[in-house]
Motif scaffolding. Sequence first.
Motif, short mmCIF file in Angstrom:
data_model
loop_
_atom_site.label_atom_id
_atom_site.label_comp_id
_atom_site.label_asym_id
_atom_site.label_seq_id
_atom_site.Cartn_x
_atom_site.Cartn_y
_atom_site.Cartn_z
N CYS A 50 0.94 -0.98 0.38
CA CYS A 50 -0.26 -0.28 0.09
C CYS A 50 1.13 1.61 -0.06
O CYS A 50 2.02 0.92 0.83
N THR A 51 0.49 2.32 -0.80
CA THR A 51 1.12 3.48 -1.25
C THR A 51 0.49 4.51 -0.58
O THR A 51 0.59 5.69 -0.08
N CYS A 52 -0.63 4.27 -0.17
CA CYS A 52 -1.65 5.42 0.23
C CYS A 52 -2.12 5.26 1.75
O CYS A 52 -3.24 6.58 2.06
N ARG A 53 -1.55 4.48 2.30
CA ARG A 53 -1.76 4.41 3.54
C ARG A 53 -3.72 4.25 4.23
O ARG A 53 -3.68 4.46 5.18
N ARG A 54 -4.31 3.44 3.17
CA ARG A 54 -5.64 4.08 3.51
C ARG A 54 -6.27 2.18 4.10
O ARG A 54 -6.96 1.91 3.88
N SER A 55 -5.55 1.48 3.64
CA SER A 55 -5.83 -0.51 3.59
C SER A 55 -5.80 -0.40 4.98
O SER A 55 -5.08 -0.28 6.23
#
Length: 71
Positions: A50-55
């Motif tokens: 994950c690169t958006c940290r929404r996971s």
Amino acid sequence: MPTAPEEHPPAEPCRVTLTGEGPLLLDGPVEVTLDDGTVARSDRFTVALCTCRRSRAYPWCDTSHRRRTKR
């Protein structure tokens, strides 16, 4: 007389694939060291980080970066 260092075959490079607006795809298995020092490990053959940290499964991508649309 000094002995020659053991020769090892060259290591295969880790393949990382950048995706447009999604995760980083890595050839597995991988170990990821998180900010707090804990280590997350995946033995899968391809791993999505994950690169958006929404996971909710961070550091692994669960596609939370996708925009949700009502049908």
